[in-house]
Design an enzyme around this catalytic site. Sequence first.
Site, short mmCIF file in Angstrom:
data_model
loop_
_atom_site.label_atom_id
_atom_site.label_comp_id
_atom_site.label_asym_id
_atom_site.label_seq_id
_atom_site.Cartn_x
_atom_site.Cartn_y
_atom_site.Cartn_z
N TYR A 33 0.83 -1.21 0.00
CA TYR A 33 0.00 0.00 0.00
C TYR A 33 0.86 1.25 0.00
O TYR A 33 2.08 1.19 0.20
CB TYR A 33 -0.95 0.00 1.20
CG TYR A 33 -0.30 0.34 2.52
CD1 TYR A 33 0.52 -0.57 3.19
CD2 TYR A 33 -0.48 1.60 3.11
CE1 TYR A 33 1.12 -0.25 4.41
CE2 TYR A 33 0.11 1.93 4.32
CZ TYR A 33 0.91 1.00 4.96
OH TYR A 33 1.50 1.32 6.16
N ARG A 52 7.99 3.85 -4.75
CA ARG A 52 8.10 2.92 -3.61
C ARG A 52 7.09 1.78 -3.76
O ARG A 52 7.39 0.63 -3.43
CB ARG A 52 7.87 3.67 -2.30
CG ARG A 52 8.14 2.79 -1.07
CD ARG A 52 8.15 3.58 0.22
NE ARG A 52 6.86 4.20 0.49
CZ ARG A 52 6.64 5.11 1.43
NH1 ARG A 52 7.63 5.50 2.22
NH2 ARG A 52 5.45 5.64 1.59
N LYS A 147 6.45 -1.81 2.01
CA LYS A 147 5.25 -1.22 2.61
C LYS A 147 4.10 -2.21 2.46
O LYS A 147 3.22 -2.07 1.61
CB LYS A 147 4.93 0.14 1.99
CG LYS A 147 4.09 1.02 2.92
CD LYS A 147 4.19 2.47 2.54
CE LYS A 147 3.22 3.37 3.31
NZ LYS A 147 3.40 3.43 4.74
N GLU A 179 12.34 3.19 13.99
CA GLU A 179 11.46 4.26 13.48
C GLU A 179 10.22 4.30 14.35
O GLU A 179 10.12 3.58 15.34
CB GLU A 179 11.10 4.00 12.01
CG GLU A 179 10.38 2.68 11.79
CD GLU A 179 10.09 2.39 10.32
OE1 GLU A 179 9.89 3.34 9.55
OE2 GLU A 179 10.06 1.20 9.97
N LEU A 203 11.05 1.51 7.10
CA LEU A 203 10.43 1.93 5.86
C LEU A 203 11.11 3.24 5.46
O LEU A 203 11.17 4.18 6.27
CB LEU A 203 8.93 2.18 6.05
CG LEU A 203 8.26 2.62 4.76
CD1 LEU A 203 8.02 1.43 3.85
CD2 LEU A 203 6.97 3.35 5.03
N1 PDD Z 1 2.88 5.34 7.18
N2 PDD Z 1 7.57 4.38 8.82
C1 PDD Z 1 6.42 3.69 8.92
C2 PDD Z 1 6.43 2.39 9.64
C3 PDD Z 1 5.24 4.19 8.33
O1 PDD Z 1 4.11 3.48 8.40
C4 PDD Z 1 5.27 5.45 7.67
C5 PDD Z 1 4.05 6.05 7.03
C6 PDD Z 1 6.49 6.14 7.62
C7 PDD Z 1 6.63 7.47 6.93
O2 PDD Z 1 6.64 7.31 5.53
P1 PDD Z 1 6.19 8.50 4.55
O3 PDD Z 1 7.02 9.67 4.87
O4 PDD Z 1 6.45 7.94 3.21
O5 PDD Z 1 4.71 8.74 4.83
C8 PDD Z 1 7.62 5.57 8.19
C9 PDD Z 1 1.62 5.73 6.61
C10 PDD Z 1 1.31 7.17 6.72
C11 PDD Z 1 0.52 4.81 7.15
O6 PDD Z 1 0.81 3.63 7.30
O7 PDD Z 1 -0.60 5.27 7.39
#
Ligand code: PDD
Length: 279
Positions: A33, A52, A147, A179, A203
Amino acid sequence: MPNVAFINGSFMPLAEAKVSIEDRGFQFGDGIYEVIRTYKGRPFALDAHLARLDRSATALDLTQPYSCAEWTHHVLEGIRRAAYPEAKIYVQVTRGVAPRDHVYADELRPTVVMTVREFHPLDRSVQAAGVEAITTEDIRWGRCDIKSVNLLANVLARQQVKKAQVFETILVKEELVTEGAVSNVMVVQGGTVVTAPEGSRILSGVTRAVVLDLALSEGLSIQERFVSQADLYEADEVFLTGTTVEVLAVVRIDGKVIGGGRPGPITQRLAAGFTSRVG
Ligand code: PDD
């Protein structure tokens, strides 16, 4: 048409959207996703999100149903139909529908789902004050760079966040900070911005990349390496990055005050720089 859904090429109201109970996403978490948000009605860093999605698909041997241009068309059309001031777009690709069997057939047709909902940005007062976090053990699998919709460990971690009435949990694996449960974590040590390196333990956030680039262009030094949980508490500043949180100061972790207990100068600089990049 608010709360738009999209399944395999067709738009419909979210309430009418249905997929099979034999979808492998439902039965195995066999899918990937992305979460994208808009600024002034335009999707932010859509190409980076789609790149990604491609990497996640390749890692899972999943056939990407659409090209980047086709995805862009569908996402823009979803935003147009939903017509919210700001939207949060969720796209998901699962391996498809088949009788339950761990092994999959090569010719399965992926199930593509997208939802477009209204996005409510964080309150400015929350941004200004910073937030509180806890730490929890990072019990996720060995490919956090994908992801994947397999989010059970993140779900359990976020439930701890709710119980503790804080904003986020910072995940710790073998004493090292990886993270957040839905964000990346950066710390400031002696003027240097430090964050966990890309690889299987995190991620690689789209926002993370933008913020590291911003830090460099601001003349700050950056280091991509792990910091220990003990170093986290001792950091001058700690902040989160992510699509939904942007650049957000963490001012207390596990009850311990970070820095001066207020968003630090580098966090504020990067938050302001980020706002001007997305605007
Ligand atoms: N998640 N790390 C994790 C585990 C995440 O789930 C996310 C974002 C990020 C930040 O990634 P980005 O900058 O690409 O949004 C880092 C989304 C928002 C979610 O699962 O809802």
